[in-house]
Enzyme design. Sequence first.
Site, PDB file in Angstrom:
ATOM      1  N   HIS A  53     -43.790 -28.074 -50.180  1.00  0.00           N
ATOM      2  CA  HIS A  53     -42.582 -27.281 -50.392  1.00  0.00           C
ATOM      3  C   HIS A  53     -41.880 -27.077 -49.056  1.00  0.00           C
ATOM      4  O   HIS A  53     -40.798 -26.530 -48.980  1.00  0.00           O
ATOM      5  CB  HIS A  53     -42.929 -25.937 -51.045  1.00  0.00           C
ATOM      6  CG  HIS A  53     -41.745 -25.188 -51.549  1.00  0.00           C
ATOM      7  ND1 HIS A  53     -41.207 -24.110 -50.879  1.00  0.00           N
ATOM      8  CD2 HIS A  53     -40.967 -25.352 -52.648  1.00  0.00           C
ATOM      9  CE1 HIS A  53     -40.170 -23.634 -51.551  1.00  0.00           C
ATOM     10  NE2 HIS A  53     -39.994 -24.382 -52.615  1.00  0.00           N
ATOM     11  N   HIS A  95     -31.346 -18.826 -50.244  1.00  0.00           N
ATOM     12  CA  HIS A  95     -32.536 -19.671 -50.146  1.00  0.00           C
ATOM     13  C   HIS A  95     -33.311 -19.453 -48.850  1.00  0.00           C
ATOM     14  O   HIS A  95     -34.394 -20.007 -48.660  1.00  0.00           O
ATOM     15  CB  HIS A  95     -32.117 -21.139 -50.283  1.00  0.00           C
ATOM     16  CG  HIS A  95     -33.202 -22.040 -50.727  1.00  0.00           C
ATOM     17  ND1 HIS A  95     -33.613 -23.138 -50.011  1.00  0.00           N
ATOM     18  CD2 HIS A  95     -33.999 -22.010 -51.834  1.00  0.00           C
ATOM     19  CE1 HIS A  95     -34.596 -23.746 -50.647  1.00  0.00           C
ATOM     20  NE2 HIS A  95     -34.848 -23.087 -51.749  1.00  0.00           N
TER      21      HIS A  95
END
Length: 606
Positions: A491, A261
Amino acid sequence: MSQEGNYGKWTISSSDESEEEKPKPDNPSTSLLPCAGQRAAYEPRYTCSEARKAAHRRKISPVKFSNADAASDAKRQKSGSQEELGWCLSSSDDELPPEAQQKAAEKVVVKEEKGVSSPKDNAAPRAGNHGPPAHHVLEEDEYETSGEGQDIWDMLDKGNPFQFYLTRVSGIKAKYNSGALHIKDILSPLFGTLVSSAQFNYCFDVDWLIKQYPPEFRRKPILLVHGEKREAKAHLHAEAKPYENISLCQAKLDIAFGTHHTKMMLLLYEEGLRVVVHTANLIRADWHQKTQGIWLSPLYPRIAHGTHTSGESATHFKADLISYLTAYNAAPLQEWIDIIQDHDLSETNVYLVGSTPGRFQGGQKDDWGHFRLRKLLREHAASTPSAEAWPIVGQFSSIGSLGADASKWLCSEFKETLATLGRDTRAPGKGVAPLHLIYPSVENVRTSLEGYPAGGSLPYSIQTAEKQSWLHSYFHKWSAETSGRSNAMPHIKTYMRPSPDFSRIAWFLVTSANLSKAAWGALEKNGAQLMIRSYELGVLFLPSAFGLDSFRVKPRFFSGGQEPAASFPVPCDLPPELYGSKDRPWIWNIPYTKAPDTHGNMWVPT
């Protein structure tokens, strides 16, 4: 799997983890498609979560809002009521019973717009489809950079000691993009003459990424560091195959539900080296109308031959970055480790906070995840009188399974980390260090620039939410008037410790890590072992590294040099606003059909 209950009828997967935190399926799902034969038209070219696929489909083939009670619905919208916008987890008296909710849902005429050609055909949809064209809007490169020549240098070098930026957002006032960066800015030749680069990320659109490089740099070596496996890996390799200058490095993910990630760029120039830590996937949607965070390092010069210097900073950034890359145990990264060794990183004034998959004991527990953050806050954060009254603010775009109640992880080991301020910090007691968690509500998403499809990047699922309804009492709305971006869904992920009056902060972290045990780690074996599933990376801003006791909160993110240089540009509004009685957290995999979004559409994810 189809289910029906108090929140209507929906289709869900069987995992307890958030979409962004579970491995992508070996065979890309076709569950969102009218038929498998139309997959090319309805799915993005890149592999991604089911939530992202649903958003992609709804942008191409929107479900137009149509309701027999349109007038009364419009009246509700005008008043800002969320009474019938979707699901609920509370039991307030003014909510409709399940039977009434079902009858109201039956009034909605679900009208899905058709006539979409394959993105590869580059054809516009039929007249009457008010959504964006399948290829032109979703894939075409339409950005401009933030400035030219000296303008960018002025933006980078003047009045911003933190080098913390937000991404440019299409569709907002120009003043709110002043000082913001697009990926094209970061890769601009104004930053240096690129020799090679490494892109670490979760999701890649290879064709789009190549177009973000200036033409003169598009054939320079690029290393993509990813976490794909099996068919998803083969898909990524196929996407990269036409580009002879691209090589790939697979991050090892040996623990279930782990992901790669991390979002980082390593940029080697003829003039030196730059490190960029950010929060955006390498896809167009993440750089278009979303709020993302970016930290840019200084331009690190090469250490002159024969010079006896380590090139290390007071924050040990160089050693920590090398340790992070070494943890991959991947041959393609050795070249970049050597490059970093050859450069002088001594001007760095942030700390690196990373997560790598594994089970860590003893002193290794402090190397990664939230224990790494705890160690830095214990050793370098200033002890503060009445520190227990300083709130904790966390903001994120995805949520994992946190346990049956707050004591299982959130308000025990994780809160203890976030509450640490200096060596004298005590474990937080009940009721102290108030915890404010910022996560977009249904109304935030509905009224966003993108409308409901913005929720595709907020992959909180109904099956996870139902198991931890206790969590939602901590939720606060997304609001970013200070940066003019309340309608640009976040985000970005940030964590901070503001003063009780929210005028100062003791520390600030921007990171790829969402609110999950997979990202931050969770204790095992009675606290003797920390288990982490995923790769994550962030940078920690501590006042001590800037010669300060605390940061002042900058009143307006894009207000220029009107405030003292030590004012930190916090990207969300402080204090956060608690959810109202009718606010609900956004859940991606259930429908919202009671009110249209900013494009006149509903959200029907399947």
